[in-house]
Design a protein around this motif. Structure first.
Motif, PDB file in Angstrom:
ATOM      1  N   THR A  59       0.846  -1.190   0.000  1.00 39.16           N
ATOM      2  CA  THR A  59       0.000   0.000   0.000  1.00 39.16           C
ATOM      3  C   THR A  59       0.879   1.237   0.000  1.00 39.16           C
ATOM      4  OG1 THR A  59      -1.618  -1.205   1.353  1.00 39.16           O
ATOM      5  CG2 THR A  59      -1.912   1.173   1.170  1.00 39.16           C
ATOM      6  N   ASN A  63      -1.762   6.433   1.315  1.00 42.24           N
ATOM      7  CA  ASN A  63      -3.109   5.883   1.509  1.00 42.24           C
ATOM      8  C   ASN A  63      -3.266   5.161   2.836  1.00 42.24           C
ATOM      9  OD1 ASN A  63      -2.874   5.184  -1.924  1.00 42.24           O
ATOM     10  ND2 ASN A  63      -4.340   6.635  -1.090  1.00 42.24           N
ATOM     11  N   SER A 389      -9.377   2.764  -0.915  1.00 40.54           N
ATOM     12  CA  SER A 389      -8.966   4.097  -1.351  1.00 40.54           C
ATOM     13  C   SER A 389      -9.818   4.413  -2.569  1.00 40.54           C
ATOM     14  CB  SER A 389      -7.473   4.124  -1.705  1.00 40.54           C
ATOM     15  OG  SER A 389      -6.681   3.917  -0.564  1.00 40.54           O
ATOM     16  N   ASP A 394      -9.809   7.413   2.095  1.00 39.64           N
ATOM     17  CA  ASP A 394      -9.014   6.248   2.479  1.00 39.64           C
ATOM     18  C   ASP A 394      -9.601   5.717   3.781  1.00 39.64           C
ATOM     19  OD1 ASP A 394      -7.089   6.586   0.393  1.00 39.64           O
ATOM     20  OD2 ASP A 394      -6.077   8.112   1.604  1.00 39.64           O
TER      21      ASP A 394
END
Length: 658
Positions: A59, A63, A389, A394
């Motif tokens: 990730t 985010n 997201s 988010d």
């Protein structure tokens, strides 16, 4: 050749001036070269990095809700000859103390939590001591590490289980990201007759085979770890030596399946100071020096399946933390051997909006000791997460259930969300429930330690809010947090025949409030940034009717927790080219107390350390690294009675065959 302290200091200062001159000349030469280098050849500094630890799936940091920090392989080059603790203690929100040089007793703290309450993983495998609790980061050499990820706060509890109340630190084995085949050899020297030599071989081909093998030896005479006022007869240097190995292998079976193994192992010996060193009434034959032998590391094997919409990974992991300490003779060592075995199955599934993360885990923890007998601990766990997201939102939610063999089951969860005000500004908040399992010392140790088999886990509530500004040239984040901890394990202070110093019970409370500001900038070839932490970590216990083991009433409510400075920060500036990477930093640590009583004798004065480090590519194949620590030779302590190092250096040469 052995130099006196004054001669060594003069020598080191000359080294500093020489190194600065080399870097300055290199910088000028590199600047001239840079005029003819295309933009594509310039080094890239990625401010928005990829992190795995925070979500259990790759990730972007932009985010992720909870605060994260990534120390990548370029950063790690600055720590050649040092260890994971040396790296971690320079990161935002972390304080520490040591009882000397490499391998000696140490502790680190994150947002008011100590290392027992911070989970350390190596390639996803738990790594810690089951007896004392916490991980010995000083035994993990920087040259065997590919990158380190830090997750702040308790959101890791709902992903990884116990002991993540304060955060998660994950170490990834060297060779995780291989871009081309190569063989390298490294040789380095440093202060206190330190030397390092090692070799590494990495292989990658188009059929999907990746192999990395690395080995190194590090040895130093060390320095005197104790001040004369503490152990007057212990004025000898405390040496350290280690042999270190890492392995990574992965094979792509077809477009969907992949298997692999990885691991890191360190075998070391640390000279220590102990009471029996200067006690004349010890058995014969007595040792000249007390020392500790340590074996530590972790390994794992996995099978992974991926397609366009999902990823499933089955992993078996095994870690060890084995220590035997000799304070009198070779027949009288204190042995604590930890091993942890875990099997986990994790699936990440794409949904129409977001991702679902579901997994199951089985963990077995065993301790073999000649000091006391402990029961094995078995934990069966299941967890579920959701990550999204989408548009300007988010969000992350996790819940985890852990069924323990030696106390009641625990359920933890976290919920966080952030909103993008525009393409660069983001605000968010996160709540997480955490807990720490009692150590085996807490549960099964001798009664004189206050051990109690009926202890419950410590628990915490953790709140975090932030505002963040990120673009192509800089990343700035201001985070505020408020943590409350209950059922802390502490002595009841009641002296009995069985428990002469009191019995440990879940009685204490604590609270920590703070803010962390981080800002990292990349402008052309210039890098600079800062971090600042304000933290107020205090005792919140009810001491009504409580006495110490001497029967004296005590009340520490409102006192500062030990080794938690209110103010600390770091400022750095750097310059990076394809052939040169140099950085100067100044780290400040404010006053703090070494004990909960907060007496004058427990005050540790503030200190500031100035360091410089750099890497220079002498040829296409030969590169040099150098690090100069505590350039001003600042006299300071991290714990009363224990010495710290003055000006010290390490430099190395690496030759690569591609």
């Amino acid at each position: 050749m052995v130099l006196s302290r004054s001669s060594s200091t003069t020598y080191l200062r000359l080294c500093i001036l020489s190194a600065l001159g080399v870097f300055a000349l290199s910088s000028n030469a590199a600047t001239t070269d840079d005029a003819i280098v295309s933009n594509n050849a310039l080094p890239e500094v990625e401010l928005d990095k990829i992190v795995v630890t925070a979500t259990r799936t790759p990730t972007k940091t932009s985010n992720v809700i909870a605060q994260t920090r990534v120390v990548d392989k370029d950063d790690l080059k600055r720590f050649q000859g040092q260890n994971a603790l040396d790296i971690i203690k320079r990161q935002p929100g972390i304080s520490h103390y040591t009882n000397g040089g490499a391998g000696t007793t140490s502790n680190f703290y994150m947002r008011g939590y100590n290392n027992k309450q911070i989970l350390v993983l190596i390639d996803g495998v738990r790594y810690s001591s089951l007896s004392a609790g916490g991980a010995t980061l000083s035994l993990l050499p920087a040259d065997q590490i590919d990158r380190i990820e830090i997750l702040y706060g308790a959101s890791g509890s709902s992903i990884y289980g116990a002991d993540a109340m304060g955060g998660v630190i994950q170490v990834f084995t060297k060779g995780t990201n291989i871009d081309r085949s190569n063989v390298s050899v490294t040789a380095g020297i440093g202060s206190h007759n330190e030397y390092l030599y090692g070799t590494s071989a990495q292989f990658v081909n188009q059929t999907g085979t990746t192999l990395s093998l690395s080995a190194s030896h590090n040895e130093t005479d060390g320095y005197n770890a104790t001040l004369p006022s503490n152990l007057p007869s212990q004025t000898d240097d405390d040496g350290f030596k280690s042999d270190n190995y890492s392995l990574l292998f992965s094979q792509k079976i077809n477009d969907n399946f992949k298997l692999g193994i990885n691991g890191i192992y360190s075998k070391s010996t640390t000279d220590i100071d102990a009471y029996d060193d200067y006690n004349t009434n010890v058995p014969v034959p007595a040792l000249k020096h007390a020392f500790s032998d340590q074996n530590s590391g972790a390994a794992s094997a996995y099978l992974e399946h991926s397609d366009d919409n999902s990823n499933t990974k089955l992993t078996y992991g095994y870690s060890i933390d084995e220590t035997i300490t000799y304070e009198t003779d070779l027949k009288n060592g204190s042995k604590y051997d930890t091993n942890q075995q875990q099997i986990n199955l994790v699936r990440v599934q794409d949904l129409p909006i977001g991702k679902a993360i579901i997994g199951a885990e089985h963990l077995t923890q065993e301790l073999e000791s000649n000091v006391y007998t402990a029961k094995d601990r078995k934990i069966k766990s299941g967890f579920l997460g959701y990550l999204v997201s989408h548009n300007n939102i988010d969000a992350q939610a996790n819940v985890r259930y852990d069924d323990y063999s030696d106390f009641d089951s625990k359920t933890t969860y976290n919920l966080g969300a952030a909103y993008h005000l525009n393409s660069e500004f983001r605000v968010g908040a996160n709540y997480a429930k955490g807990y720490r399992a009692p150590t085996f010392n807490d549960l099964y140790g001798p009664a004189s330690w206050g051990s109690n088999p009926n202890l419950k886990p410590e628990t915490s509530d953790n709140y975090e809010a932030f505002i963040e500004y990120v673009n192509q040239t800089q990343s700035t984040r201001l985070t505020g947090y408020n943590n409350k901890v209950k059922e802390l394990i502490a002595s009841d202070g009641i002296s009995t025949v069985e428990y002469p110093y009191g019995k440990n019970i879940n009685i204490d409370k604590a609270k920590t409030k703070g803010i962390t500001l981080t800002s990292d900038w990349n402008m052309n070839n210039y890098l600079f940034g800062l971090s600042y932490d304000y933290q107020k970590a205090t005792d919140d216990s009810d001491y009504t009717g409580k006495v110490d083991y001497l029967g004296k009433p005590i009340d520490y409510n409102g006192n500062f927790l030990s080794i938690r400075p209110e103010h600390q920060g770091l400022v750095y500036a750097g310059y990076r080219l394809p052939s040169l990477d140099v950085r100067a930093e100044y780290q400040y640590v404010g006053d703090y107390y070494s004990g909960l009583a907060n007496t004058d004798s427990q005050v540790v004065d503030s200190y500031g350390l100035f360091n410089i480090s750099g890497n220079y590519k002498l040829t296409d194949n030969l590169s040099m690294t150098a690090r100069l620590n505590n350039i001003t030779n600042k006299k300071y302590v991290t714990l009363p009675g224990y010495n710290t190092d003055g000006t010290n250096f390490f430099t190395s040469l690496t030759y690569n065959w591609f």
